[in-house]
Design an enzyme around this catalytic site. Structure first.
Site, short mmCIF file in Angstrom:
data_model
loop_
_atom_site.label_atom_id
_atom_site.label_comp_id
_atom_site.label_asym_id
_atom_site.label_seq_id
_atom_site.Cartn_x
_atom_site.Cartn_y
_atom_site.Cartn_z
CG ASP A 1 -43.44 -13.94 5.80
OD1 ASP A 1 -41.48 -13.97 5.44
OD2 ASP A 1 -43.85 -14.99 5.11
CB SER A 2 -43.02 -13.37 11.64
OG SER A 2 -43.35 -14.10 11.92
N GLY A 3 -41.25 -15.30 9.34
CA GLY A 3 -40.56 -16.64 8.91
C GLY A 3 -40.66 -17.64 9.64
N GLY A 4 -41.63 -17.08 10.79
CA GLY A 4 -42.58 -18.37 11.88
C GLY A 4 -43.25 -19.22 10.50
CE1 TYR A 5 -48.53 -21.91 7.48
CE2 TYR A 5 -47.70 -20.95 5.94
CZ TYR A 5 -48.18 -21.70 6.27
OH TYR A 5 -49.41 -22.70 4.95
CG ASP B 1 -47.30 -16.40 13.73
OD1 ASP B 1 -45.92 -16.10 13.17
OD2 ASP B 1 -48.39 -16.09 13.70
CD GLN C 1 -51.46 -18.41 14.30
OE1 GLN C 1 -52.33 -19.41 14.18
NE2 GLN C 1 -50.66 -17.60 14.16
N GLY D 1 -53.24 -18.94 10.86
CA GLY D 1 -54.27 -19.58 11.13
C GLY D 1 -54.97 -19.95 11.11
CG ASP E 1 -50.30 -12.87 1.74
OD1 ASP E 1 -50.24 -13.36 2.85
OD2 ASP E 1 -49.50 -14.10 1.08
CB CYS F 1 -59.38 -9.70 -18.35
SG CYS F 1 -57.51 -9.35 -17.63
CB CYS G 1 -54.48 -7.99 -18.02
SG CYS G 1 -54.23 -9.47 -18.90
CB CYS H 1 -56.93 -10.40 -21.90
SG CYS H 1 -56.84 -11.77 -20.54
CG HIS I 1 -55.15 -13.28 -17.38
ND1 HIS I 1 -55.54 -12.99 -17.90
CD2 HIS I 1 -55.21 -13.95 -16.44
CE1 HIS I 1 -57.07 -12.69 -17.04
NE2 HIS I 1 -56.72 -14.09 -16.53
ZN LIG Z 1 -56.07 -10.84 -18.54
#
Ligand SMILES: [Zn+2]
Length: 374
Positions: A92-96, A146, A193, A220, A270, A308, A310, A313, A339
């Protein structure tokens, strides 16, 4: 070698599935990017992050510029080598995060001056410096710098901020392009935005396309407006952006947010939610979220989610995870995070398959019926 190529393989309504080809690997979309804030996806080894199906992770410019510092990461061979992740990284740009984490901010046309939340030291972040930091980190997908205003601001404030972010987007493009060697093997995304306003979002989308980016983020949102308002905005925001480029909804979200956003044409996400809430004892399942600390799990020998796939689990009981969480054991945070991130990857894989097979509406309806059935 391909620098950046997005191919849409199938569509179902507004939903799309495809692949982004980059030098460090392929990203299957719709994609969920685990957040590796400080050069680590908290409580996860990078090899585990990969083994559960993540094609790309996110790194945070704000955190890394403060500690250990972008120049130090560059001297150590870049972020990929530093943290042992050889696949794509989006930064990310760091802005947020400057807006949300730092103290004593001063925002001008030039950029942002702020005090570190770690030691109070003073720093500047401008579009040019953000591009330089992301270059020093060796980012594969660089985000334009931004400003992300709070959603509850008056429309004039949102508009003024959006127009400044569009000027910063142009400076970001120029700053990115000036780093020729890095620009030849990485990609730059612009950020739309305009808050919840269709007209402002349209102006922003137009200005970004004049500049030209490899992909377009929707910024935003997920800043406290609620799911209904977010979906109402996503009814128009993604389709204001170019059809043939990836659309990335930043900072989202809950599993049901992801399904609703993919339904509206979003390709990338993300969020810290699966990792952060895992550390706090919340597990996501096909039957909705559960709190493993709840007493009813204390002697439950079953897995977090029987459907699941994974390794957590397959191996560990709710009773054991309940105990680890109650005892504050590090392994509890590790297993819960694994998980949750694996569940998110399974959800994305399920959506990709459903879109490819033309049954996304059915997938979404079945997901919601089960996720909210309680
Ligand atoms: Zn799992």
């Amino acid at each position: 070698m391909t620098r950046f190529q997005f191919n849409i393989h199938a569509r179902d309504g507004k939903a799309r599935t495809g692949t982004i080809q980059m030098q460090r690997g392929e990203i299957r979309t719709p994609a969920f990017m685990p957040v590796g804030t400080a050069a680590t996806v908290k409580a996860m080894k990078p090899e585990t992050v990969r083994s559960i199906g993540a094609d790309i992770i996110l790194g945070n410019t704000y955190h890394l510029m403060l500690r250990p510092g972008a120049e130090r990461v560059a001297r150590l061979g870049g972020l990929h080598k530093f943290m042992n992740w050889d696949r794509p990284i989006l930064t990310d740009s760091g802005g947020y995060q400057v807006m949300s984490l730092s103290d004593l901010r001063k925002i001008t046309e030039e950029g942002v001056t702020f005090a570190s939340h770690i030691d109070g030291s003073r720093h500047n972040l401008t579009p040019e410096r953000s591009m330089e930091i992301q270059r020093l980190l060796g980012s594969d997908i660089v985000m334009a710098f931004d400003e992300c205003p709070r959603a509850d601001q008056p429309k004039e404030v949102i508009e003024r901020s959006m127009l400044m972010s569009m000027r910063w987007a142009k400076r970001s493009r120029e700053g990115f392009d000036s780093g020729e060697e890095h620009a030849a093997r990485s990609a730059l995304f612009g950020i739309q935005q305009g808050g919840l306003n269709e007209d402002l979002r349209s102006i922003s989308a137009g200005k970004l396309q004049e500049i030209g980016f490899d992909g377009y983020a929707i910024g935003g949102l997920a800043v406290g407006e609620g799911q209904e308002a977010m979906f109402a905005t996503l009814d128009f925001a993604p389709t204001q952006l170019p059809d043939g480029k990836p659309r990335y909804l930043m900072g989202v979200g809950k599993p049901d947010d992801l399904v609703g956003a993919v339904e509206r044409g979003v390709d990338m996400f993300d969020c810290v939610l699966p990792s952060r809430s895992g550390r706090n004892g919340q597990a996501f399942t096909w039957s909705g979220p559960l709190n493993i600390r709840n007493a009813k799990h204390a002697e439950d020998t079953g897995p977090i989610d029987a459907d699941c796939t994974c390794s957590v689990c397959a191996t560990y009981s709710r009773a054991y995870l309940h105990h680890l969480q109650k005892a504050g054991e590090i392994l509890g945070a590790m297993l819960m995070t694994e998980h949750n991130l694996a569940f998110y990857q399974q959800l994305m894989a399920g959506m990709r398959a459903a879109i490819a097979e033309g049954r996304f509406a059915d997938f979404a309806a079945r997901f919601r019926a089960r996720y909210f059935a309680r």
